[in-house]
Design an enzyme around this catalytic site. Structure first.
Site, PDB file in Angstrom:
ATOM      1  N   ASP A  23     -44.265   8.552  23.491  1.00 30.26           N
ATOM      2  CA  ASP A  23     -44.669   9.878  23.023  1.00 30.26           C
ATOM      3  C   ASP A  23     -44.099  10.968  23.921  1.00 30.26           C
ATOM      4  OD1 ASP A  23     -46.009  12.064  21.974  1.00 30.26           O
ATOM      5  OD2 ASP A  23     -47.877  11.626  23.052  1.00 30.26           O
ATOM      6  N   ASP A  27     -49.083  14.310  22.081  1.00 26.14           N
ATOM      7  CA  ASP A  27     -50.220  14.299  21.144  1.00 26.14           C
ATOM      8  C   ASP A  27     -50.862  12.908  21.015  1.00 26.14           C
ATOM      9  OD1 ASP A  27     -48.356  12.881  19.699  1.00 26.14           O
ATOM     10  OD2 ASP A  27     -48.404  14.166  17.928  1.00 26.14           O
ATOM     11  N   ASP A  31     -43.106   9.377  19.075  1.00 25.25           N
ATOM     12  CA  ASP A  31     -42.278  10.228  18.225  1.00 25.25           C
ATOM     13  C   ASP A  31     -40.793   9.935  18.464  1.00 25.25           C
ATOM     14  OD1 ASP A  31     -41.863  11.563  20.702  1.00 25.25           O
ATOM     15  OD2 ASP A  31     -43.643  12.795  20.314  1.00 25.25           O
ATOM     16  N   ASP A 196     -38.854  -2.309   2.014  1.00 30.30           N
ATOM     17  CA  ASP A 196     -40.252  -2.709   1.999  1.00 30.30           C
ATOM     18  C   ASP A 196     -40.620  -3.290   0.628  1.00 30.30           C
ATOM     19  OD1 ASP A 196     -42.871  -2.587   3.382  1.00 30.30           O
ATOM     20  OD2 ASP A 196     -43.414  -1.237   1.737  1.00 30.30           O
ATOM     21  N   GLU A 251     -37.547  -7.167   2.620  1.00 29.82           N
ATOM     22  CA  GLU A 251     -38.799  -7.861   2.926  1.00 29.82           C
ATOM     23  C   GLU A 251     -39.215  -8.572   1.648  1.00 29.82           C
ATOM     24  OE1 GLU A 251     -43.473  -7.205   3.974  1.00 29.82           O
ATOM     25  OE2 GLU A 251     -42.410  -5.895   2.606  1.00 29.82           O
TER      26      GLU A 251
HETATM   27  C1  NOJ Z   1     -44.959  -4.322   4.294  1.00 31.53           C
HETATM   28  C2  NOJ Z   1     -45.048  -3.525   5.542  1.00 31.53           C
HETATM   29  O1  NOJ Z   1     -44.417  -4.227   6.595  1.00 31.53           O
HETATM   30  C3  NOJ Z   1     -46.528  -3.306   5.785  1.00 31.53           C
HETATM   31  O2  NOJ Z   1     -46.765  -2.758   7.050  1.00 31.53           O
HETATM   32  C4  NOJ Z   1     -47.055  -2.425   4.692  1.00 31.53           C
HETATM   33  O3  NOJ Z   1     -48.445  -2.285   4.856  1.00 31.53           O
HETATM   34  C5  NOJ Z   1     -46.783  -3.032   3.305  1.00 31.53           C
HETATM   35  N1  NOJ Z   1     -45.457  -3.518   3.183  1.00 31.53           N
HETATM   36  C6  NOJ Z   1     -47.008  -2.017   2.205  1.00 31.53           C
HETATM   37  O4  NOJ Z   1     -46.022  -1.022   2.251  1.00 31.53           O
END
Ligand code: NOJ
Length: 498
Positions: A23, A27, A31, A196, A251
């Protein structure tokens, strides 16, 4: 003529969870400036690339995976100018930058969703249903039904928190928007994307009940629909249209290696995470089976090895000892493919299990699916002997344990026996060895079934999954601990030149 190996195929990628890294503003939350100041540390560590989890404008209902503006930096993490400075400095140091892209859902604070709820315009971008009863039996991954109601009574779908409405990828506007978002960040110089929920974008158009089927099973109406592959072919063509080697890693949770392989066909994503080690017990047999499955997966995909990330219990705690954690690192660094490390594992950070309930922030905890993931997201200890350990000049957003003094970067840097020094040695050695390592491995049989050993060229990696020491012969290049008198300690490993 041989084609040079693309950088990502055997890269060591370091995952940064910006909120907990460093940080600069004071705060209490990390960041981009804090990260930029620490880039020399990461360069010295010896990683090739950084993967940044979301830093976009977000109410942080799910740690930033609830994006309200895909083209901006949340003020608590900095500004677009900070991001540009970060990329420039990282590139100067030879570090590539991969960023997270969250296409399955937006935040409920995204203008698209607010507009749909307020005026009804653009409802087709999400999955709204007007019916008396909940539209189907789908459950949120975080617990509870995957449906919530707007104030006027419409149902909307969210596979995660109610603050993360799922997008409807059958709507062409959604598709066009994300193509533009990719270009926006490519134009700013990023080297790749982590996608994601990459298998979740399309749902079965009839939204049928899941019934007895597993959420990620073949034929699931929620994940792994075939339409998604056309999207990744299009994204690949965008990535390829930029000069240089840009990449995408998905992912993808799936129960079938064949299904996973579809995502990494030559005209789709470059990589898909292989998460099996995250779930594996500390056992030679389990590890060997997983490694075999991953390496044999169809389409010759570039393997990805992961021991920890921001969603799971840190492997230092899963495996129980520092020796085993070191051995596991040696194993994944010696395998063909790329390794994804998670911030803090180089310090041997354990999972923090005893966070007070009132400090917890993970929606999983609040939606009733367990203790959640805050314990692996506790801010990093940099220096000093007490919290906030140089992480911030303010109050860290999650409390740090009182006994992390010996785990700080400062405490470990000068100590050749520390975890940090070990990571630096292992990563440096891998760098010098990697060009000479063949892309495949040969298993080596050891008399003791608790030892997993394989050869790649001149390098032999042997991991002792048992508790008793075992003997070996050969010149030691690296050992997880004292390997005196030709013995690998229980839970230890060696790299040998034979
Ligand atoms: C996978 C991400 O790694 C996780 O952190 C997130 O909560 C879920 N996808 C939903 O976006």
């Amino acid at each position: 003529m041989t084609t040079p190996t693309p950088w990502w195929r055997d890269a060591v990628v370091y995952e940064v969870y910006p909120r907990s890294f460093s940080d600069a503003s004071g705060d209490g939350e990390g960041d981009l400036e804090g990260l930029r100041h620490r880039l020399p540390y990461l360069s010295e560590l010896g990683v090739d690339a950084l993967w940044l989890t979301p830093f976009y404008t977000s109410p942080l209902a799910d740690g930033g995976y609830d994006v309200a503006d895909y083209r901006d930096v949340d003020p608590r993490f900095g500004t677009l100018a900070d991001f540009d400075d970060l990329v420039a400095d990282a590139h100067r140091l030879g570090l590539r930058i991969i960023i997270d892209i969250v296409p399955n859902h937006t935040s409920s604070a995204h203008p698209w969703f607010s507009e749909a709820v307020r005026t009804g315009r653009g409802r087709g971008r999400y999955h709204f249903r007007d019916c008396a009863d909940v539209p189907n039996d789908w459950q949120s991954n975080f617990g509870g039904p995957a449906w919530s109601r707007t104030p006027d009574g419409s149902w909307y779908l969210h596979l995660y928190t109610p603050e993360q409405p799922d997008l409807n990828w059958h709507d062409p506007e959604v598709r066009a928007e994300f193509e533009d978002v990719l270009r926006f960040w490519l134009d700013r110089g990023v080297d790749g994307f982590r996608i994601d929920v990459a298998a979740g974008l399309f749902k079965h158009p009839d939204l049928p009940d899941l019934g007895a089927l597993g959420t990620h099973a073949p034929g699931s109406p929620m994940y792994g629909r075939p339409e998604v592959h056309e999207i990744y072919r299009q994204w690949r063509s965008i990535l390829d249209s930029y000069p240089g080697e840009h990449m995408a890693v998905g992912e993808v949770w799936t129960e079938s290696p064949e299904a996973l392989a579809l995502y990494v066909r030559p005209d789709e994503l470059h990589q898909a995470f292989q998460f099996h080690l995250l779930l594996a017990p500390w056992s030679a047999r389990a590890f060997r089976e997983i490694i075999g499955t991953c390496l044999d997966s169809p389409n010759g995909q570039a393997p990805t090895w992961v021991l920890s990330n921001h969603d799971v219990i840190r492997h230092r705690s899963r495996y129980g000892t520092e020796e085993r954690s070191r051995a596991a690192l040696m194993l994944i660094l010696a395998l063909p493919g790329s390794a994804y490390l998670y911030q803090g594992e180089e310090l041997g950070l354990p999972e923090v299990f005893d966070l007070p309930d009132e400090a917890r922030q993970d929606p999983i905890f609040f939606q009733g699916k367990g203790m959640g993931r805050d314990g692996c997201r506790v801010p990093l200890p940099w220096s000093g002997t007490q919290a906030p350990y140089g992480f911030t000049s303010g109050k860290p957003w999650l409390p740090q344990p009182a006994d992390w003094g010996p785990l700080t970067v400062e405490a470990q840097e000068g100590d050749p026996a520390s975890m940090l020094s070990f990571y630096r040695r292992a990563l440096a050695l891998r760098r010098t060895l990697r060009a000479a390592l063949p892309p495949t491995l040969e298993w080596q049989e050891w008399p003791d079934p608790g030892v997993l050993a394989f050869r790649r060229g001149d390098l032999v990696c042997a991991v002792n999954f048992g508790d008793e020491p075992v003997e070996f012969q050969g010149d030691v290049l690296l050992a997880s601990g004292p390997s005196a008198e030709g013995r690998i300690a229980g839970g230890g490993a060696v790299w040998l030149r034979t």
